[in-house]
Motif scaffolding. Structure first.
Motif, PDB file in Angstrom:
ATOM      1  N   GLU A  76      -1.461   2.738  10.889  1.00  0.00           N
ATOM      2  CA  GLU A  76      -0.419   3.048  10.250  1.00  0.00           C
ATOM      3  C   GLU A  76      -0.191   4.570  10.256  1.00  0.00           C
ATOM      4  O   GLU A  76       0.547   5.013   9.281  1.00  0.00           O
ATOM      5  N   ASN A  77      -0.975   5.382  10.939  1.00  0.00           N
ATOM      6  CA  ASN A  77      -0.868   6.805  10.779  1.00  0.00           C
ATOM      7  C   ASN A  77       0.732   7.278  11.168  1.00  0.00           C
ATOM      8  O   ASN A  77       1.204   6.700  11.858  1.00  0.00           O
ATOM      9  N   SER A  79      -6.140   5.815   7.640  1.00  0.00           N
ATOM     10  CA  SER A  79      -5.181   5.268   8.435  1.00  0.00           C
ATOM     11  C   SER A  79      -5.113   5.502   9.856  1.00  0.00           C
ATOM     12  O   SER A  79      -5.114   6.736  10.305  1.00  0.00           O
ATOM     13  N   ASN A 101      -7.556  -0.226  10.474  1.00  0.00           N
ATOM     14  CA  ASN A 101      -7.959   0.795   9.870  1.00  0.00           C
ATOM     15  C   ASN A 101      -9.323   0.783   9.056  1.00  0.00           C
ATOM     16  O   ASN A 101      -9.875  -0.384   8.870  1.00  0.00           O
ATOM     17  N   LEU A 118      -4.800   5.539   3.086  1.00  0.00           N
ATOM     18  CA  LEU A 118      -4.047   4.469   2.484  1.00  0.00           C
ATOM     19  C   LEU A 118      -4.664   3.871   1.249  1.00  0.00           C
ATOM     20  O   LEU A 118      -5.916   3.941   1.456  1.00  0.00           O
ATOM     21  N   LEU A 141       0.794   5.452   1.597  1.00  0.00           N
ATOM     22  CA  LEU A 141       0.238   6.455   2.440  1.00  0.00           C
ATOM     23  C   LEU A 141       0.189   7.806   1.890  1.00  0.00           C
ATOM     24  O   LEU A 141       1.145   8.184   1.333  1.00  0.00           O
ATOM     25  N   GLU A 171      -5.182  11.206   7.276  1.00  0.00           N
ATOM     26  CA  GLU A 171      -4.138  10.272   6.401  1.00  0.00           C
ATOM     27  C   GLU A 171      -4.784   9.135   6.041  1.00  0.00           C
ATOM     28  O   GLU A 171      -5.872   8.568   6.745  1.00  0.00           O
ATOM     29  N   SER A 195      -8.781   3.401   2.715  1.00  0.00           N
ATOM     30  CA  SER A 195      -8.671   3.259   4.118  1.00  0.00           C
ATOM     31  C   SER A 195      -8.258   4.275   4.739  1.00  0.00           C
ATOM     32  O   SER A 195      -7.082   4.893   4.478  1.00  0.00           O
ATOM     33  N   TYR A 241       0.761  -1.069  -0.121  1.00  0.00           N
ATOM     34  CA  TYR A 241      -0.118  -0.079   0.062  1.00  0.00           C
ATOM     35  C   TYR A 241       0.954   1.067   0.136  1.00  0.00           C
ATOM     36  O   TYR A 241       2.139   1.075   0.285  1.00  0.00           O
ATOM     37  N   LEU A 254      -3.584  -5.127   7.922  1.00  0.00           N
ATOM     38  CA  LEU A 254      -4.209  -3.534   8.142  1.00  0.00           C
ATOM     39  C   LEU A 254      -5.547  -3.803   8.545  1.00  0.00           C
ATOM     40  O   LEU A 254      -6.345  -2.962   8.785  1.00  0.00           O
TER      41      LEU A 254
END
Length: 287
Positions: free
Chosen positions: A176-177, A173, A210, A195, A130, A193, A171, A128, A206
């Motif tokens: 994963e932010n 985030s 998310n 993705l 970001l 944020e 998605s 992915y 994930l």
């Protein structure tokens, strides 16, 4: 002649007054009809495309490395358009997430901040990428949109029902932010944020962390092109030193990690907005 009624038949000796009372109570209790359980309130779980937005992605030929962080001010003029991506959003499932995302595409909030001219700041090959990191606009980051509504979808269980099962999943985030801690601690902080999965396979790591709120309807080839851009990856020796520094609590370890997986060429959202369809042909559900 006198007639006398026969005596009533005697009850068996084991039927006492207490036994008759218990029998009467049991019979009464069993005769009362049971109340049916309440019908559960149904909530939408099937993703339906309710809105469409577009994002134009462009490539800047310069290398975006830490020592050239200010090179995006202004964004370079010698750009190459990678193409347009059309996103379908699931407004029936996560309305607040979709509403905030649309606002960021249109720049409707009072500060007029949007995703336009902001970077794709991380690319994880085969997984992915970001975008939408908050920070300084002169570095290609999003200005924190303090006036966006607070997103309560982030605490709703149904918001995490969809999985990252294929390329083109959009998605919000959360796990994963990549925003800095001082920005997240701001009382007016709103996470924007996001993705997009690039494939070729799913990203189960994930899931349940998310919020999936949309899918790529057009331009999956553009997503693939972004995924193929080389990124900065440290050597194994540097990774080992970084792990050791992080183990001892050295803050510089995390700062160093922030540049890992950064594209070596600047990819950014050169334009974005909403697509109005006169007679929409909405996909009722997507796998």
């Amino acid at each position: 002649m006198a007639f006398s009624l026969p005596p009533p038949p005697s009850l068996p000796h084991h039927f006492t007054r207490r036994s008759l009372l218990l029998l009467s109570t049991t019979t009464t209790t069993l005769s009362v009809p049971s109340t049916p359980p309440p019908t559960p309130i149904s909530t939408p779980t099937t993703p339906t495309v309710t809105d469409r937005v577009f994002m134009d992605f462009s490539l800047c030929p310069n290398n975006f490395l830490p020592d050239r962080a200010d090179s995006l001010s202004p964004l370079c003029s010698d750009t190459t358009l990678l193409g347009r991506v059309v996103l379908g959003l699931y407004g029936n499932l996560v309305p607040l997430t979709v509403s905030n995302f649309k606002s960021m595409c249109l720049g409707l909030n009072s500060t007029s901040s949007s995703y336009k001219n902001t970077l794709v700041h991380k690319v994880f090959p085969g997984q992915y990428f970001l975008a939408g990191r908050q920070g300084r606009p002169d570095k290609g980051e999003v200005r924190p949109p303090h006036d966006l509504p607070r997103n309560t979808d982030t605490v709703a269980a149904k918001a995490f029902a969809l999985t990252h099962s294929r390329p083109g999943v959009v998605s919000l985030s959360l796990s994963e932010n990549d925003d800095d801690d001082e920005i997240k601690l701001d009382p007016g902080y709103r996470n924007v944020e996001f993705l997009i999965t690039t494939g070729p396979g799913p990203c189960p790591q994930l899931d349940n962390k998310n919020i999936v709120f949309g899918t790529v309807l057009e331009g999956l080839d553009v997503i693939t092109a972004i995924a193929s851009i080389p990124t900065y990856l440290p050597s194994e020796r540097i990774r080992q030193f970084n792990d050791l520094a992080q183990f001892f609590g050295d803050e510089r370890a995390q700062n160093a990690r922030n540049i890992w997986n950064r594209p070596l060429k600047s990819v950014y959202i050169s334009d974005c907005g909403e697509l109005k369809v006169t007679k929409p042909s909405l996909t009722p559900s997507l796998p």
